[in-house]
Design a protein around this motif. Structure first.
Motif, short mmCIF file in Angstrom:
data_model
loop_
_atom_site.label_atom_id
_atom_site.label_comp_id
_atom_site.label_asym_id
_atom_site.label_seq_id
_atom_site.Cartn_x
_atom_site.Cartn_y
_atom_site.Cartn_z
N TYR A 1 0.93 -1.25 -0.10
CA TYR A 1 0.00 -0.10 0.03
C TYR A 1 0.87 1.11 -0.10
O TYR A 1 1.78 1.41 0.74
N PRO B 1 0.89 -5.34 3.58
CA PRO B 1 -0.69 -5.72 4.00
C PRO B 1 -0.69 -6.36 5.27
O PRO B 1 -1.71 -6.17 5.99
N GLU C 1 -6.03 -1.25 8.47
CA GLU C 1 -6.99 -1.97 7.81
C GLU C 1 -7.10 -1.73 6.27
O GLU C 1 -7.07 -2.35 5.62
N ILE C 2 -6.75 -0.19 5.91
CA ILE C 2 -6.82 0.06 4.64
C ILE C 2 -5.55 -0.48 3.90
O ILE C 2 -5.67 -0.99 2.79
N ARG D 1 -3.89 -3.30 4.51
CA ARG D 1 -4.47 -4.88 4.29
C ARG D 1 -5.20 -4.94 3.08
O ARG D 1 -5.12 -5.77 2.36
N ARG D 2 -6.38 -4.01 2.93
CA ARG D 2 -7.17 -4.26 1.90
C ARG D 2 -6.74 -3.66 0.70
O ARG D 2 -7.23 -4.24 -0.55
N GLU D 3 -5.92 -2.52 0.55
CA GLU D 3 -5.50 -1.83 -0.77
C GLU D 3 -4.09 -2.04 -1.17
O GLU D 3 -3.66 -1.53 -1.96
#
Length: 442
Positions: A332, A338, A385-386, A388-390
């Protein structure tokens, strides 16, 4: 305690921000001093005697440590070496570093990292709470295999130091990025003959327009992407002409979809016949090179200006979330892993106009994240959280960057800095003051 690998521009920015936010760390560097590749005496540097900065000093410098007014708009590498040494002294960073130290291996150890290093004959292994990798992106040569067998000298741009290597020789430079263009121009003044082999088109920009560094012009008005590509491409064509007018292939992509070449002298020498444009290499037998258009020529030296590969030999690429078919780790903002909350890839980023200040902002974001995550701040938990997601989503600003390994970590400057600033603001929003020593404490 955290570990920082590297004392070049990115390593120093990382050290500065860790120190600024009170995060203890140790830095490691192979060289005897700071500066990374900008120290030509560093045995691992890829610098050459005539090298200058390709972006202007005001668009490149650290905002809190401007370069001196007497330094030229495009400084020589020796001035930049001094700049980084002055930076390290000013922010008292030397005390954190162990120089002449090679990182041999990095392995996960529960929630931390075991890092093995060698200094002289002494090898040691220490455990750290986290790791920030800032060893640079332009030191491991990309050396394609050439078709056939060359009887002359074959070298990569990373080996190049002085134009005297070209004295009296018939020279073929392969590749025309910024280093390739610089080196071809150097060769003109020493070689018997200089040819330039390219297989794709490039956009060439002059370093000065209207008496000012080109990268300082414009930017006051934000134009739609396609309008900016069209308008800037039209302006450059009006000033420089088309590459095909100099015997080079024209780009088959839009402006800014690959890194432009900041060099107008290469076109000057092509236009004067000092350099001859050649196509891609089809075959080599002895000293004779055959090109894809069927033309042939003889050479004594082939210099491969074919760029560099990301190289982190001390750590398993799986730890970096780096798939075998990807040109770069999937992170990210090119920095946050992530899964691992204590592993950061510092400076694995390229963008037109980002400069060292853009990288300094990246370093501040990481330092803030480390501090705020340790404090359990909501802003850090949200960023956790961001990321890990992106992870792996590239902020390209809508530009269709060429599918090349060197472009795999290329971003759109404005989009990237906007995202970084947003996260910095969020992390600073719930930042508790650093603890102060109790009265009478030693």
């Amino acid at each position: 305690m955290y570990a920082v690998i590297g004392a070049g521009p990115m390593g120093l920015a990382t050290a500065r921000n860790l120190d600024k936010y009170g995060i203890p760390f140790v830095g490691f560097d192979l060289n005897a001093d700071v500066g990374g590749l900008w120290d030509i005496d560093n045995p691992h540097s890829t610098m050459y005697e005539t090298a200058h900065l390709i972006s202007s000093k005001r668009m490149t410098e650290f905002a809190e440590f401007p370069m001196k007014d007497e330094v030229a708009p495009y400084p020589h590498h020796a001035e930049l070496r001094e700049y980084f040494r002055d930076y390290a002294k000013h922010f008292d960073l030397y005390r954190h570093y162990e120089f002449n130290t090679r990182v041999l291996a990095v392995e996960r150890d529960g929630a931390g990292w075991l890092i093995s290093t060698r200094q002289g004959d002494e090898v040691s292994t220490r455990r750290f709470d986290g790791l920030l990798i800032a060893n640079g992106t332009l030191h491991h040569p990309n050396m394609p295999t050439l078709p056939g067998d060359f009887a002359g000298r074959l070298m990569h741009a990373s080996e190049y130091r002085s134009p005297s290597v070209f004295d009296g020789k018939r020279v073929l430079v392969v590749g025309c990025g910024n280093s390739g263009a610089d080196i071809a121009v150097d060769a003109v003044h020493h070689a018997r003959k200089v040819d330039l082999s390219v297989r794709r088109g490039y956009y060439f920009l002059p370093k000065f327009l209207l008496g000012k560094p080109t990268d300082t012009l414009g930017g006051k008005f934000k134009l739609p992407r396609r309008v900016k590509q069209w308008l800037d491409g039209l302006m450059i064509r009006a000033v420089m002409g088309k590459p095909s007018q100099y015997g080079l292939p024209d780009p088959d992509y839009r402006m800014y979809e690959s890194h432009p070449v900041m060099n107008s002298l290469i076109l000057h020498h092509l236009g004067h016949g000092d350099i001859q444009a050649r196509r891609d290499i089809a075959d080599i037998q002895g000293h004779t090179v055959t090109f894809t258009d069927g033309e042939q020529a003889d050479y004594d030296l082939i210099l491969m200006a074919t760029g560099y590969k990301l190289h982190y030999p001390f750590i398993d690429r799986e730890e970096l979330n780096w798939p075998r078919d990807a040109g770069a780790p999937q992170l990210y903002l090119n920095v946050f892993h992530p899964e691992h909350d204590n592993l950061f890839m510092m400076g694995m980023i390229e963008a037109a106009g980002l400069g060292w200040e853009g990288r300094n902002e990246q370093a501040e974001l990481v330092a803030l994240y480390i501090r705020q995550l340790a404090a359990g701040a909501p802003s850090a938990l949200k960023l956790k959280e961001i990321k890990r997601r992106e992870a792996g989503n590239i902020l390209d600003g809508g530009y269709a960057y060429l599918k090349l390994d060197r472009m795999a970590y290329y971003v759109h400057k404005d989009s990237y800095r906007s995202a970084v600033h947003k996260h910095i603001s969020s992390l600073q929003g719930d930042l508790a003051p650093a603890p102060t020593p109790a009265a009478g404490a030693a």
